[in-house]
Design an enzyme around this catalytic site. Structure first.
Site, PDB file in Angstrom:
ATOM      1  N   SER A 125      43.960  33.369  42.751  1.00 11.64           N
ATOM      2  CA  SER A 125      43.290  34.334  42.400  1.00 11.64           C
ATOM      3  C   SER A 125      42.987  35.390  43.609  1.00 11.64           C
ATOM      4  CB  SER A 125      41.913  34.099  41.595  1.00 11.64           C
ATOM      5  OG  SER A 125      41.062  35.014  41.656  1.00 11.64           O
ATOM      6  N   TYR A 150      33.726  28.314  42.322  1.00 12.54           N
ATOM      7  CA  TYR A 150      35.034  28.518  41.711  1.00 12.54           C
ATOM      8  C   TYR A 150      36.089  29.286  42.690  1.00 12.54           C
ATOM      9  CZ  TYR A 150      38.583  31.603  39.346  1.00 12.54           C
ATOM     10  OH  TYR A 150      39.688  32.087  39.242  1.00 12.54           O
ATOM     11  N   LYS A 154      39.984  27.837  44.409  1.00  3.83           N
ATOM     12  CA  LYS A 154      41.182  28.379  44.524  1.00  3.83           C
ATOM     13  C   LYS A 154      41.858  28.535  45.868  1.00  3.83           C
ATOM     14  CE  LYS A 154      41.728  29.498  40.210  1.00  3.83           C
ATOM     15  NZ  LYS A 154      42.755  28.566  39.403  1.00  3.83           N
TER      16      LYS A 154
HETATM   17  C1  WQD Z   1      35.057  43.664  36.862  1.00  2.05           C
HETATM   18  C2  WQD Z   1      34.171  44.842  37.126  1.00  2.05           C
HETATM   19  C3  WQD Z   1      31.708  44.189  37.496  1.00  2.05           C
HETATM   20  C4  WQD Z   1      31.345  43.131  33.160  1.00  2.05           C
HETATM   21  C5  WQD Z   1      36.340  37.873  37.725  1.00  2.05           C
HETATM   22  C6  WQD Z   1      36.616  36.692  38.703  1.00  2.05           C
HETATM   23  C7  WQD Z   1      38.102  36.594  39.042  1.00  2.05           C
HETATM   24  C8  WQD Z   1      38.844  36.648  37.938  1.00  2.05           C
HETATM   25  C9  WQD Z   1      38.592  37.914  37.024  1.00  2.05           C
HETATM   26  C10 WQD Z   1      39.024  34.159  37.088  1.00  2.05           C
HETATM   27  C11 WQD Z   1      33.257  44.435  38.250  1.00  2.05           C
HETATM   28  C12 WQD Z   1      32.003  45.255  36.281  1.00  2.05           C
HETATM   29  C13 WQD Z   1      31.771  43.399  34.302  1.00  2.05           C
HETATM   30  C14 WQD Z   1      30.344  43.947  32.650  1.00  2.05           C
HETATM   31  C15 WQD Z   1      30.443  45.345  34.476  1.00  2.05           C
HETATM   32  N1  WQD Z   1      38.428  35.530  37.319  1.00  2.05           N
HETATM   33  N2  WQD Z   1      31.186  44.874  35.104  1.00  2.05           N
HETATM   34  N3  WQD Z   1      29.711  44.953  33.300  1.00  2.05           N
HETATM   35  O1  WQD Z   1      34.443  40.055  38.597  1.00  2.05           O
HETATM   36  O2  WQD Z   1      36.368  41.515  39.278  1.00  2.05           O
HETATM   37  O3  WQD Z   1      36.713  39.360  38.461  1.00  2.05           O
HETATM   38  O4  WQD Z   1      37.150  38.093  36.699  1.00  2.05           O
HETATM   39  O5  WQD Z   1      40.197  33.990  37.582  1.00  2.05           O
HETATM   40  O6  WQD Z   1      38.344  35.461  39.898  1.00  2.05           O
HETATM   41  O7  WQD Z   1      35.706  37.058  39.934  1.00  2.05           O
HETATM   42  O8  WQD Z   1      36.038  40.664  36.808  1.00  2.05           O
HETATM   43  O9  WQD Z   1      36.002  41.843  34.625  1.00  2.05           O
HETATM   44  O10 WQD Z   1      33.922  40.219  35.612  1.00  2.05           O
HETATM   45  O11 WQD Z   1      34.473  42.626  36.600  1.00  2.05           O
HETATM   46  O12 WQD Z   1      30.074  46.418  34.966  1.00  2.05           O
HETATM   47  O13 WQD Z   1      29.639  43.432  31.784  1.00  2.05           O
HETATM   48  O14 WQD Z   1      33.397  45.338  36.038  1.00  2.05           O
HETATM   49  O15 WQD Z   1      30.753  44.567  38.120  1.00  2.05           O
HETATM   50  O16 WQD Z   1      32.950  45.467  38.945  1.00  2.05           O
HETATM   51  P1  WQD Z   1      36.002  40.395  38.460  1.00  2.05           P
HETATM   52  P2  WQD Z   1      34.862  41.357  35.882  1.00  2.05           P
END
Ligand code: WQD
Length: 341
Positions: A125, A150, A154
């Site tokens: 990741s 987590y 990785k």
């Molecule tokens: C994306 C953006 C949030 C939810 C994570 C893990 C990564 C991988 C993918 C496993 C961010 C914003 C999110 C919400 C929001 N996981 N957001 N409201 O955090 O980039 O990555 O998931 O492999 O390792 O870290 O993905 O989709 O959670 O967030 O505003 O209800 O959307 O702040 O900017 P992220 P995400």
């Protein structure tokens, strides 16, 4: 050729199984169904007409891993998805994450190094980069101290594989560093099935759009980005799945330059949270109900991939646009929420 896909009934795993079958591979799936539904097998079969061999057991049971490899001694390729992946949960339950994400990895590698030749693809990741100093992020960007157990699994997982490859020339491995996988198979036969309240942005958006959630909370609009919201590289899960097949074929055909390689898998384009919301509104024709709230702990400001290495060396490029991926996610959400006729 027989390929083991661990976690093959999960979101990325199931889409990769479809692409493996499309390329003529015989697929075995091991999944403990802790974050997947056995019905996904029907979805895979609906797309390819072929049902993978499925064995349900927990890879944390070392004796069962040894027994499995003993029964499938002709198995030489593994794509390893099975792992726990909730950042927040990993902070609460670190030992669960170290056992499930690292202990299991060592059991599988111990079986592979016994073979004359073995190929291993690891689900890594972009989280290993933390907040990278420069955008777009290249594979030689420094790996920063992990922000969660987590993320640490990785980073350490990649080191375990690298160290094992150094002293086992019969093992060749590739770590694939995913950016943000989203979307679903265009057939809507398989897609993402988040359990409980989605942690990730896109499933929360589509569940809000379908009326399952009242309102999306946007975690902060005061970041140093063009519109104040975080920027990520959202990649269609089918593009991501195809990259896994390309990586496996690279190893099988001995095209790899060393027996341990790393590739970023992204589109190379960053999209802000507001841009993702606008994409949803374009493809669905619906206005999304959202509000701005405080930042989420642990979020990085921006992360999007430099895809040069994957494009030129792996010979893979993401084809889908954000709207393509978002439309597939929305079509899938409507399909699974449709009242059963
Ligand atoms: C994306 C953006 C949030 C939810 C994570 C893990 C990564 C991988 C993918 C496993 C961010 C914003 C999110 C919400 C929001 N996981 N957001 N409201 O955090 O980039 O990555 O998931 O492999 O390792 O870290 O993905 O989709 O959670 O967030 O505003 O209800 O959307 O702040 O900017 P992220 P995400």
């Amino acid at each position: 050729m027989k390929i083991l896909v661990t976690g093959g009934l999960g979101f990325i795993g199931s889409h990769t199984v479809v692409e493996l079958q499309n390329k003529g591979f015989e697929v075995l799936i091991v999944d403990n169904l802790s974050n997947a539904d056995e019905k996904v097998l029907e979805g895979i079969t609906a797309i390819t007409g072929k049902t993978p061999i499925f064995e349900k057991f927990d890879l944390r049971e070392k004796a069962k891993v040894q027994d499995f490899f003993g029964r499938h001694s002709d198995l030489t390729g593994v794509i390893h998805f099975a792992a726990s992946k909730a950042v927040g949960e990993s902070v609460e339950k670190p030992l669960l994450y170290y056992e499930n994400n690292l202990g299991v990895l060592t059991y599988i590698l111990q079986e592979l190094i016994k073979k004359d030749e073995a190929h291993f693809i690891f689900s890594s990741s972009c989280t290993v980069y933390g907040q990278a100093d420069n955008m777009p992020i290249t594979e030689d960007a420094p790996v920063k101290p992990a922000e969660s157990p987590y993320g640490n699994t990785k980073q350490v997982g990649e080191e375990i594989i690298c160290d094992t490859c150094k002293v086992n020339s019969n093992l060749a491995a590739i770590s694939l560093r995913y950016f943000n996988p989203i979307g679903a198979h265009p057939s809507t036969a398989i897609g993402e099935l988040p359990i409980g309240v989605p942690q990730n942005l896109v499933p929360f958006i589509t569940q809000t759009g379908i009326g399952m959630r009242e309102q999306l909370s946007v975690f902060g609009d005061d970041y140093p980005t063009p519109d104040g919201t975080c920027v990520r590289d959202y990649i269609h899960v089918v593009d991501l799945a195809k990259a896994h097949v390309k990586a496996l074929q690279r190893l099988i055909q001995n095209e790899n330059q060393s027996n341990y390689e790393v590739f970023n898998l992204g589109t190379g384009t960053g999209s802000s949270v507001f841009e993702v919301i606008q994409s949803f509104e374009r493809v669905s024709g619906k206005k999304l109900n959202y509000k701005i709230v405080d930042r989420r702990l642990g979020d990085v400001t921006e992360a999007y991939a430099d895809t040069t290495k994957a494009n030129t060396i792996l010979g893979w490029k993401a084809n889908s646009t954000l709207d393509d991926a978002m439309k597939s996610a929305w079509d899938w959400e409507q399909k699974i929420r449709k009242p059963r006729s």
